[in-house]
Design an enzyme around this catalytic site. Structure first.
Site, PDB file in Angstrom:
ATOM      1  N   LYS A 112      13.926  15.155  -2.748  1.00 33.60           N
ATOM      2  CA  LYS A 112      12.875  16.166  -2.674  1.00 33.60           C
ATOM      3  C   LYS A 112      13.388  17.512  -3.163  1.00 33.60           C
ATOM      4  O   LYS A 112      12.674  18.253  -3.849  1.00 33.60           O
ATOM      5  CB  LYS A 112      12.361  16.280  -1.232  1.00 33.60           C
ATOM      6  N   HIS A 151       3.877 -23.886 -25.067  1.00 34.58           N
ATOM      7  CA  HIS A 151       2.884 -22.848 -24.742  1.00 34.58           C
ATOM      8  C   HIS A 151       2.244 -23.096 -23.377  1.00 34.58           C
ATOM      9  O   HIS A 151       1.018 -23.062 -23.212  1.00 34.58           O
ATOM     10  CB  HIS A 151       1.828 -22.741 -25.836  1.00 34.58           C
TER      11      HIS A 151
END
Length: 505
Positions: free
Chosen positions: A137, A267
């Site tokens: 922070k 595939h």
């Protein structure tokens, strides 16, 4: 540039810390530390102060409280350009910290180890995560190093600028910090939510693997996960984005079979698969289903690969080979193609859920784990199934579950003859499967047909019967089911309705 004058170090793992500590000492940076970290630094002959000397409180509650004190967090969170903050630091004799190094308790690893809940709870870091968030922070003034993974980059920073840091560096490390805290909190939430089951999508994958590209060369691709947990790569080139998709489909399919089975994936769909008494015969029959599509596919089995099978496989170009184990001579032969990816599977604990991005959110669902059993297969017409026919129906139904919708699978003697995949109508899927099976010389008489969803009309069963396919399995559920049932009844066909749809999109 901000000069580092004082550092706070509190880490679980000490690996890689020695060089950093010695570098800090060479830059005359004052070091504060806690517990085992303090003892480690002291053992290096480096001057270090205890946090207790700052707070006047010892580590209490079995180590649960060490750094949670205003004299620690005040020195981290104080804004250096805020006069009121500076005055309060002076008033309460709080020193400023310019560098915070943390490595959190290993919560995730403790869960994976199968430890007791008491041990898992104790590995929820409180002070460390608070230090990380506080320092991140206040990145304008403080450099936060949130994990051991960032030590190497910290050393680069220290060496480059002799203990000074830029705002860009501090902000980058703050980003690392919030990634660390986000992942840590997600793992804790997911652990607790196993019992609570709140409806929340929380996934956080760490340290992605960069891939050569995505689905296509112009797309960037990454894999968020750890392939090493599931496989040992014994040989071959780097695994690609498309490889991973096919590997996932291959493993999902083969895991639904308990008997000796060999499958070839292209595939994401099976172009060949067979179940046989021996692996070599399973491979030969799987390849015979569609030797054209098999070129460049992913080859997968649920049995050890021996030299006899490997000799047959080595005649084909395959992208990937997956098996639970290999005989030594089989491996030596399969290694003859330098780019061929050879994977040995480990025990995989699959996620119970599947998800993918959609629109501005995520589609989330339970994994489809349903596999119909012999006992569940019952004909709803007068013609009944033999045990052998039931085996074929189960075989075909597993395949159709793993085939892109709309899907039809035609199988015989526990071998796929053909499939219709990804069609916009079920009739088109059936016609595609029939045409393909005939092109490879398969006799459809006595074959079974599986559909991933119900037949909205009787057209599919009519076409199937015309081709000699009189054994059908489908979910049922259409408001016009009776039309298909009546046709089967009138034409001495047997049909099972499972009640379970298996769409795959």
């Amino acid at each position: 540039m901000e000069e580092i004058k004082r550092a706070l170090i509190s880490v679980f793992y000490k690996d890689g810390l020695e060089d950093i500590v010695k570098k800090l000492a060479s830059l005359n940076i004052e070091i504060y530390s806690t517990g085992g970290t303090y003892n480690f630094i002291k053992s290096l002959g480096v001057d270090v102060k205890t946090v207790e000397s700052l707070t006047s409180y010892p580590s209490i509650l079995g180590g649960r409280v060490k750094t949670l004190h205003p004299k620690v967090f005040g020195g981290i969170l104080a804004r250096r350009d805020n006069n009121e903050d500076k005055q309060q630091l002076s008033e309460y004799s709080i020193p400023e910290f310019d560098l915070v190094i943390v490595d959190l308790y290993p919560f995730e690893q403790t869960v994976k180890s199968g430890a007791s809940e008491a041990d898992i709870i104790e590995k929820i870091d409180i002070g460390g995560i608070s230090l990380i968030r506080a320092a991140a922070k206040n990145y304008k003034d403080v450099l936060i190093v949130p994990s051991v993974e960032r030590y190497a980059e910290l050393m680069e920073v220290l060496n480059k600028d002799n203990g000074k840091t830029s705002i860009e560096t501090r902000r980058r490390f703050a980003t690392y910090a919030f990634l660390t805290s986000s992942h840590y909190d997600t793992m804790i939430f997911n652990y607790f939510n196993q019992q609570t089951s709140l409806d929340a999508f929380t996934q956080n994958y760490y340290n992605p693997t960069s891939l050569r590209y995505g689905e296509n060369p112009h797309q960037k691709g990454m894999f968020f996960g750890n392939l090493d947990e599931d496989f040992v790569q014994l040989h071959g080139k780097e695994i690609s984005y498309n490889n991973i998709g096919d590997i996932d489909a291959a493993c999902n399919l083969i895991d639904d079979f308990s008997e000796t089975t060999f499958a070839i994936i292209k595939h994401n769909n099976a172009c060949g698969i067979a179940t046989r008494d021996t692996l070599n015969q399973a491979y030969i029959d799987a390849l015979a289903c569609d030797p054209v599509s098999a070129f460049g596919g992913v080859f997968v089995t649920n049995r050890n690969i021996d030299i006899t099978t490997a000799e047959q496989m080595n005649k084909m170009f395959m992208e990937v080979c997956i098996a639970p184990s290999y005989d030594k001579d089989a491996l030596e032969l399969l290694f003859s193609k330098k780019n061929r990816i050879i994977l040995q599977r480990k025990q995989i604990n699959k996620n119970k859920y599947t998800f993918r991005s959609a629109l501005n959110g995520v589609l989330f669902q339970e994994r489809d784990t349903k596999v119909e059993t012999i006992e569940e297969i019952k004909s709803i017409t007068n013609r009944q199934f033999t045990d052998k026919e039931k085996q074929d129906l189960i075989f075909a139904n597993i395949l159709v579950k793993h085939t892109k919708s709309n899907a039809i699978v035609i199988a015989k003697n526990r071998q796929i003859l053909a499939s219709g995949t990804g069609q916009t109508s079920r009739v088109d899927a059936l016609k595609q499967a029939i045409e393909k099976a005939k092109s490879f010389g398969f006799d459809l008489h006595g074959a079974v047909m599986a559909s991933d969803a119900y037949f909205p009309f009787k057209d599919c069963v009519t076409i199937a019967h015309q081709e000699g396919i009189d054994l059908i399995i489908q979910p049922g559920g259409s408001i016009r089911d009776k039309e298909s049932i009546d046709f089967c009844q009138e034409n001495n066909m047997a049909m099972a309705m499972t009640g379970f749809r298996h769409f795959r999109h």
